[in-house]
Design a protein around this motif. Structure first.
Motif, PDB file in Angstrom:
ATOM      1  N   ILE A 157       0.877  -1.163   0.000  1.00  0.00           N
ATOM      2  CA  ILE A 157       0.000   0.000   0.000  1.00  0.00           C
ATOM      3  C   ILE A 157       0.918   1.217   0.000  1.00  0.00           C
ATOM      4  CG2 ILE A 157      -1.803   1.258   1.246  1.00  0.00           C
ATOM      5  CD1 ILE A 157      -2.408  -1.578   2.585  1.00  0.00           C
ATOM      6  N   ALA A 158       0.934   1.912  -1.138  1.00  0.00           N
ATOM      7  CA  ALA A 158       1.796   3.084  -1.286  1.00  0.00           C
ATOM      8  C   ALA A 158       1.069   4.320  -0.758  1.00  0.00           C
ATOM      9  CB  ALA A 158       2.177   3.274  -2.748  1.00  0.00           C
ATOM     10  N   ASP A 159       1.788   5.143  -0.039  1.00  0.00           N
ATOM     11  CA  ASP A 159       1.218   6.335   0.572  1.00  0.00           C
ATOM     12  C   ASP A 159       2.328   7.382   0.638  1.00  0.00           C
ATOM     13  OD1 ASP A 159       0.598   8.092   3.008  1.00  0.00           O
ATOM     14  OD2 ASP A 159      -1.230   6.868   2.942  1.00  0.00           O
ATOM     15  N   ARG A 160       1.968   8.640   0.588  1.00  0.00           N
ATOM     16  CA  ARG A 160       2.980   9.701   0.646  1.00  0.00           C
ATOM     17  C   ARG A 160       3.763   9.660   1.954  1.00  0.00           C
ATOM     18  NH1 ARG A 160       1.021  13.521   3.936  1.00  0.00           N
ATOM     19  NH2 ARG A 160      -1.225  13.673   4.182  1.00  0.00           N
ATOM     20  N   ARG A 161       3.184   9.022   2.981  1.00  0.00           N
ATOM     21  CA  ARG A 161       3.849   8.896   4.280  1.00  0.00           C
ATOM     22  C   ARG A 161       4.784   7.699   4.341  1.00  0.00           C
ATOM     23  NH1 ARG A 161      -1.369   8.190   7.634  1.00  0.00           N
ATOM     24  NH2 ARG A 161      -1.762   6.978   5.763  1.00  0.00           N
ATOM     25  N   GLY A 162       4.777   6.875   3.296  1.00  0.00           N
ATOM     26  CA  GLY A 162       5.608   5.670   3.252  1.00  0.00           C
ATOM     27  C   GLY A 162       4.778   4.467   2.845  1.00  0.00           C
ATOM     28  N   ASN A 163       5.443   3.391   2.533  1.00  0.00           N
ATOM     29  CA  ASN A 163       4.772   2.175   2.079  1.00  0.00           C
ATOM     30  C   ASN A 163       4.472   1.246   3.253  1.00  0.00           C
ATOM     31  OD1 ASN A 163       5.003   2.978  -0.626  1.00  0.00           O
ATOM     32  ND2 ASN A 163       7.065   2.139  -0.744  1.00  0.00           N
ATOM     33  N   LEU A 164       3.447   0.421   3.065  1.00  0.00           N
ATOM     34  CA  LEU A 164       3.040  -0.567   4.059  1.00  0.00           C
ATOM     35  C   LEU A 164       2.775  -1.867   3.319  1.00  0.00           C
ATOM     36  CD1 LEU A 164       1.720  -0.897   7.105  1.00  0.00           C
ATOM     37  CD2 LEU A 164      -0.366  -0.908   5.773  1.00  0.00           C
ATOM     38  N   SER A 165       3.358  -2.957   3.800  1.00  0.00           N
ATOM     39  CA  SER A 165       3.069  -4.277   3.235  1.00  0.00           C
ATOM     40  C   SER A 165       2.477  -5.152   4.318  1.00  0.00           C
ATOM     41  CB  SER A 165       4.336  -4.928   2.678  1.00  0.00           C
ATOM     42  OG  SER A 165       4.677  -4.356   1.440  1.00  0.00           O
ATOM     43  N   VAL A 166       1.568  -6.026   3.907  1.00  0.00           N
ATOM     44  CA  VAL A 166       0.844  -6.869   4.857  1.00  0.00           C
ATOM     45  C   VAL A 166       0.952  -8.326   4.421  1.00  0.00           C
ATOM     46  CG1 VAL A 166      -1.414  -7.379   5.866  1.00  0.00           C
ATOM     47  CG2 VAL A 166      -0.798  -5.017   5.316  1.00  0.00           C
ATOM     48  N   ILE A 167       1.286  -9.189   5.378  1.00  0.00           N
ATOM     49  CA  ILE A 167       1.286 -10.626   5.123  1.00  0.00           C
ATOM     50  C   ILE A 167       0.128 -11.206   5.920  1.00  0.00           C
ATOM     51  CG2 ILE A 167       2.546 -12.788   5.378  1.00  0.00           C
ATOM     52  CD1 ILE A 167       5.128 -11.108   5.204  1.00  0.00           C
ATOM     53  N   GLU A 168      -0.859 -11.723   5.192  1.00  0.00           N
ATOM     54  CA  GLU A 168      -2.028 -12.339   5.822  1.00  0.00           C
ATOM     55  C   GLU A 168      -2.065 -13.812   5.431  1.00  0.00           C
ATOM     56  OE1 GLU A 168      -5.099  -8.708   6.328  1.00  0.00           O
ATOM     57  OE2 GLU A 168      -5.007  -9.547   4.306  1.00  0.00           O
ATOM     58  N   GLY A 169      -3.073 -14.511   5.902  1.00  0.00           N
ATOM     59  CA  GLY A 169      -3.187 -15.946   5.674  1.00  0.00           C
ATOM     60  C   GLY A 169      -3.078 -16.393   4.234  1.00  0.00           C
ATOM     61  N   ASN A 170      -3.518 -15.568   3.294  1.00  0.00           N
ATOM     62  CA  ASN A 170      -3.496 -15.995   1.886  1.00  0.00           C
ATOM     63  C   ASN A 170      -2.271 -15.483   1.126  1.00  0.00           C
ATOM     64  OD1 ASN A 170      -4.209 -13.321   1.795  1.00  0.00           O
ATOM     65  ND2 ASN A 170      -5.959 -13.595   0.436  1.00  0.00           N
ATOM     66  N   THR A 171      -1.398 -14.731   1.774  1.00  0.00           N
ATOM     67  CA  THR A 171      -0.196 -14.223   1.100  1.00  0.00           C
ATOM     68  C   THR A 171       0.798 -15.347   0.855  1.00  0.00           C
ATOM     69  OG1 THR A 171      -0.467 -12.119   2.291  1.00  0.00           O
ATOM     70  CG2 THR A 171       1.647 -12.492   1.211  1.00  0.00           C
ATOM     71  N   VAL A 172       0.964 -16.200   1.845  1.00  0.00           N
ATOM     72  CA  VAL A 172       1.899 -17.318   1.784  1.00  0.00           C
ATOM     73  C   VAL A 172       1.076 -18.606   1.711  1.00  0.00           C
ATOM     74  CG1 VAL A 172       3.795 -18.455   3.006  1.00  0.00           C
ATOM     75  CG2 VAL A 172       3.508 -15.990   3.216  1.00  0.00           C
ATOM     76  N   PRO A 173       1.465 -19.563   0.844  1.00  0.00           N
ATOM     77  CA  PRO A 173       0.636 -20.762   0.662  1.00  0.00           C
ATOM     78  C   PRO A 173       0.776 -21.825   1.752  1.00  0.00           C
ATOM     79  CG  PRO A 173       2.504 -20.849  -0.800  1.00  0.00           C
ATOM     80  CD  PRO A 173       2.571 -19.522  -0.104  1.00  0.00           C
ATOM     81  N   PHE A 174       1.115 -21.417   2.959  1.00  0.00           N
ATOM     82  CA  PHE A 174       1.124 -22.328   4.096  1.00  0.00           C
ATOM     83  C   PHE A 174       0.872 -21.517   5.361  1.00  0.00           C
ATOM     84  CE2 PHE A 174       5.661 -21.196   3.472  1.00  0.00           C
ATOM     85  CZ  PHE A 174       5.997 -20.708   4.729  1.00  0.00           C
ATOM     86  N   GLU A 175       0.415 -22.214   6.388  1.00  0.00           N
ATOM     87  CA  GLU A 175       0.209 -21.564   7.677  1.00  0.00           C
ATOM     88  C   GLU A 175       1.560 -21.507   8.383  1.00  0.00           C
ATOM     89  OE1 GLU A 175      -1.998 -22.516  11.909  1.00  0.00           O
ATOM     90  OE2 GLU A 175      -2.743 -23.488  10.082  1.00  0.00           O
ATOM     91  N   PHE A 176       2.014 -20.310   8.726  1.00  0.00           N
ATOM     92  CA  PHE A 176       3.327 -20.240   9.375  1.00  0.00           C
ATOM     93  C   PHE A 176       3.195 -20.357  10.879  1.00  0.00           C
ATOM     94  CE2 PHE A 176       2.053 -16.070   7.815  1.00  0.00           C
ATOM     95  CZ  PHE A 176       2.116 -15.249   8.927  1.00  0.00           C
ATOM     96  N   LYS A 177       4.134 -21.136  11.439  1.00  0.00           N
ATOM     97  CA  LYS A 177       4.120 -21.424  12.872  1.00  0.00           C
ATOM     98  C   LYS A 177       5.346 -20.874  13.579  1.00  0.00           C
ATOM     99  CE  LYS A 177       1.221 -25.401  12.373  1.00  0.00           C
ATOM    100  NZ  LYS A 177       1.092 -26.830  12.359  1.00  0.00           N
ATOM    101  N   ARG A 178       6.283 -20.357  12.796  1.00  0.00           N
ATOM    102  CA  ARG A 178       7.503 -19.805  13.387  1.00  0.00           C
ATOM    103  C   ARG A 178       7.967 -18.645  12.537  1.00  0.00           C
ATOM    104  NH1 ARG A 178      13.340 -22.242  13.244  1.00  0.00           N
ATOM    105  NH2 ARG A 178      12.397 -23.443  11.587  1.00  0.00           N
ATOM    106  N   VAL A 179       8.390 -17.577  13.195  1.00  0.00           N
ATOM    107  CA  VAL A 179       8.925 -16.399  12.518  1.00  0.00           C
ATOM    108  C   VAL A 179      10.255 -16.074  13.180  1.00  0.00           C
ATOM    109  CG1 VAL A 179       8.562 -13.947  12.013  1.00  0.00           C
ATOM    110  CG2 VAL A 179       6.605 -15.506  12.045  1.00  0.00           C
TER     111      VAL A 179
END
Length: 136
Positions: A17-39
């Protein structure tokens, strides 16, 4: 035997999401094709150091360069490719049974990893010779 090859590796765009204040990226359940259990994340990697040097039997991983850049060398036992990660809105999907090595970390780089499983030493193949046998 694991049939994944480097052809199964994917670069996935993370919504930005581009904005004049800076960019924002979001990782939600459908962004990655697996459920993550560790970061986890790698940072302050000294110049010339390498990380990785293993494959996973069951876990999948998704790598993102949050800052700076680094190279990911990927091998499937027959073929090899190098992917440079340097954009925080792009991630590298590494399926099970792919050998990975990380190197050429730029100053200030941060590598974020989302993993499909919790840490389990028995899921790691840490010797390349063993990895080659696993792939046969």
């Amino acid at each position: 035997m694991n049939k994944n090859t480097i052809d199964n590796i994917q670069i996935i765009e993370i919504p930005k999401i581009a904005d004049r204040r800076g960019n924002l990226s979001v990782i939600e359940g459908n962004t990655v094709p697996f459920e993550f259990k560790r970061v986890y994340y790698l940072f302050d990697v000294p110049s010339g150091s390498k990380r990785g040097g293993h494959a996973h039997i069951k876990q999948q991983e998704f790598l993102i360069s949050l800052s700076g850049s680094f190279d990911v060398i990927l091998k499937d036992g027959k073929s090899k490719i190098t992917v440079t990660l340097n954009r925080p809105n792009q991630g590298l999907l590494i399926p099970t049974g792919i050998w990975r090595e990380l190197e050429n970390f730029s100053s200030g780089s941060v590598c974020l990893v989302l993993s499909s499983g919790e840490y389990k030493e028995s899921d790691y193949i840490r010797e390349y010779k063993e990895f080659r046998l696993f792939k046969k």
